[in-house]
Write a protein that holds these residues in place. Structure first.
Motif, PDB file in Angstrom:
ATOM      1  N   GLU A 103       0.765  -1.211   0.044  1.00 33.28           N
ATOM      2  CA  GLU A 103       0.040  -0.061   0.120  1.00 33.28           C
ATOM      3  C   GLU A 103       1.020   1.231   0.014  1.00 33.28           C
ATOM      4  OE1 GLU A 103      -2.512  -0.915   3.448  1.00 33.28           O
ATOM      5  OE2 GLU A 103      -3.172  -2.631   2.424  1.00 33.28           O
ATOM      6  N   LEU A 106       2.261   1.604  -3.152  1.00 30.98           N
ATOM      7  CA  LEU A 106       1.112   2.028  -4.345  1.00 30.98           C
ATOM      8  C   LEU A 106       0.870   3.742  -4.178  1.00 30.98           C
ATOM      9  CD1 LEU A 106      -0.924   1.545  -6.369  1.00 30.98           C
ATOM     10  CD2 LEU A 106      -2.584   0.902  -4.720  1.00 30.98           C
ATOM     11  N   PHE A 146      -7.515  -0.348  -7.094  1.00 25.34           N
ATOM     12  CA  PHE A 146      -7.150  -0.643  -5.673  1.00 25.34           C
ATOM     13  C   PHE A 146      -8.436  -0.961  -4.958  1.00 25.34           C
ATOM     14  CE2 PHE A 146      -7.137   2.146  -1.677  1.00 25.34           C
ATOM     15  CZ  PHE A 146      -6.103   1.479  -1.080  1.00 25.34           C
ATOM     16  N   TYR A 149      -8.235  -4.783  -5.054  1.00 22.60           N
ATOM     17  CA  TYR A 149      -7.196  -5.274  -4.414  1.00 22.60           C
ATOM     18  C   TYR A 149      -7.660  -5.465  -2.862  1.00 22.60           C
ATOM     19  CZ  TYR A 149      -3.183  -4.500  -1.225  1.00 22.60           C
ATOM     20  OH  TYR A 149      -2.241  -4.344  -0.189  1.00 22.60           O
ATOM     21  N   ASN A 150      -8.126  -4.367  -2.421  1.00 31.49           N
ATOM     22  CA  ASN A 150      -8.545  -4.256  -0.850  1.00 31.49           C
ATOM     23  C   ASN A 150      -9.650  -5.238  -0.744  1.00 31.49           C
ATOM     24  OD1 ASN A 150      -7.360  -2.438   0.898  1.00 31.49           O
ATOM     25  ND2 ASN A 150      -7.868  -0.796  -0.694  1.00 31.49           N
ATOM     26  N   ILE A 247      -4.203   7.625  -1.338  1.00 31.73           N
ATOM     27  CA  ILE A 247      -4.324   6.815  -2.578  1.00 31.73           C
ATOM     28  C   ILE A 247      -5.884   7.307  -3.157  1.00 31.73           C
ATOM     29  CG2 ILE A 247      -4.756   4.537  -3.675  1.00 31.73           C
ATOM     30  CD1 ILE A 247      -2.947   3.321  -1.736  1.00 31.73           C
TER      31      ILE A 247
END
Length: 316
Positions: A103, A106, A146, A149-150, A247
């Motif tokens: 993270e 990213l 994102f 992914y989470n 992010i």
């Protein structure tokens, strides 16, 4: 003085609206059968960036484009250097491996992406630098990656999905949603209108106001959440909350803002973008060597932020 007071009122109303909107929308989603994991990763996570998003939407619509980029970069700098710095001074922060190696990189990639998007003159031999609507759409596509992914991490039990959700009646949930939306709209308009007026009256640029007053005010939810997490010994949540917010600020807030109105990038903003990358590099370096952020490192973050803001104010 009146403009300053209205600006403060705007911040209070904005933060209150974001909180009520998240509570009401989360409760409604739960009653409609949406899994808590999904609610935590979408409504709750987006709620922390709602103040920045609403302020930037008003700024973009009003063509206060310098404030758009200034608010995003200023909020990210405040999140890392001020919020994590203060939290680390209170208690050394333990960082999860996924946060350190996935993270945080990213968020650093997002910061570098802004540098790339904001340098058309050097990369494309253009006559000026600006972030276009098509580039804003690309940022939103990165946001979708994102979120997926989470969601995968959360389903495997490797990600935090936010605080315990509130459960209200349909009527109360709906009222909270409406109240929250009203607070966001009113607060956002008060902030943008009065911040621009203050900038003009003090001879400051919209960029400096966005990097300082507006970005600090819109980052208050992250500050409250992170400090509360540290005081409850949930120190890993503090770091995850800040990194996730950074992010969202670039992929969602900047992406949506540039779709509404392309954002010109003046030469002074290049320095702000580079400092944002430096903050990300320092966070990655400090946490990568032991999955911890120590007190002296937090103190260094705070000193860097105070020095940066002092330089901005002095130059303006």
């Amino acid at each position: 003085m009146l403009e300053f007071l209205l600006l403060i009122v705007g911040f209070v109303v904005l933060v209150f609206g974001a909180d009520k909107l998240v509570d009401g929308a989360s409760s409604l989603a739960s009653k409609l059968g949406v899994p808590d994991i999904v609610i935590g990763l979408t409504i709750v996570s987006l709620g922390t960036s709602a103040p920045e998003l609403v302020v930037n939407i008003f700024a973009a619509v009003n063509q206060n484009t310098e404030m758009v980029l200034g608010n995003v970069i200023g909020s990210n700098l405040f999140n890392v250097l001020a919020i994590l710095g203060v939290c680390a001074l209170i208690k050394p922060l333990t960082v999860k491996r996924t946060t350190t190696w996935l993270e945080i990189p990213l968020s650093l990639l997002a910061a570098i992406a802004v540098l790339v998007l904001a340098n058309d003159v050097y990369l494309d031999n253009a006559t000026s630098n600006f972030i276009s609507r098509s580039e804003g759409l690309i940022l939103l596509l990165f946001l979708s990656i994102f979120l997926v992914y989470n969601l995968i991490l959360a389903r495997k039990g490797k990600a935090d999905v936010g605080e315990e959700l509130h459960h209200y009646s349909y009527l109360k949930s709906t009222l909270f949603v409406l109240l929250g939306l009203g607070g966001l709209v009113l607060g956002g308009k008060l902030i943008v209108d009065n911040a621009v007026s203050l900038a003009l009256s003090f001879g400051m640029s919209e960029r400096v106001v966005g990097l300082t007053i507006v970005s600090v005010g819109t980052s208050l939810p992250e500050l409250a959440t992170s400090v509360a997490a540290v005081r409850r010994n949930n120190v890993d949540i503090a770091v995850g909350n800040v990194v996730g917010s950074n992010i969202f600020n670039i992929f969602l807030v900047l992406g949506m803002s540039t779709i509404i109105n392309p954002v010109p990038v003046n030469p002074s903003s290049q320095v702000d973008i580079l400092i944002n990358i430096l903050a990300g590099l320092l966070l990655f370096f400090f946490t990568g060597k032991g999955n911890r952020l120590l007190r002296w490192e937090g103190g260094l973050f705070v000193l860097l932020y105070v020095g940066y803001i002092s330089l901005l104010v002095f130059q303006s």
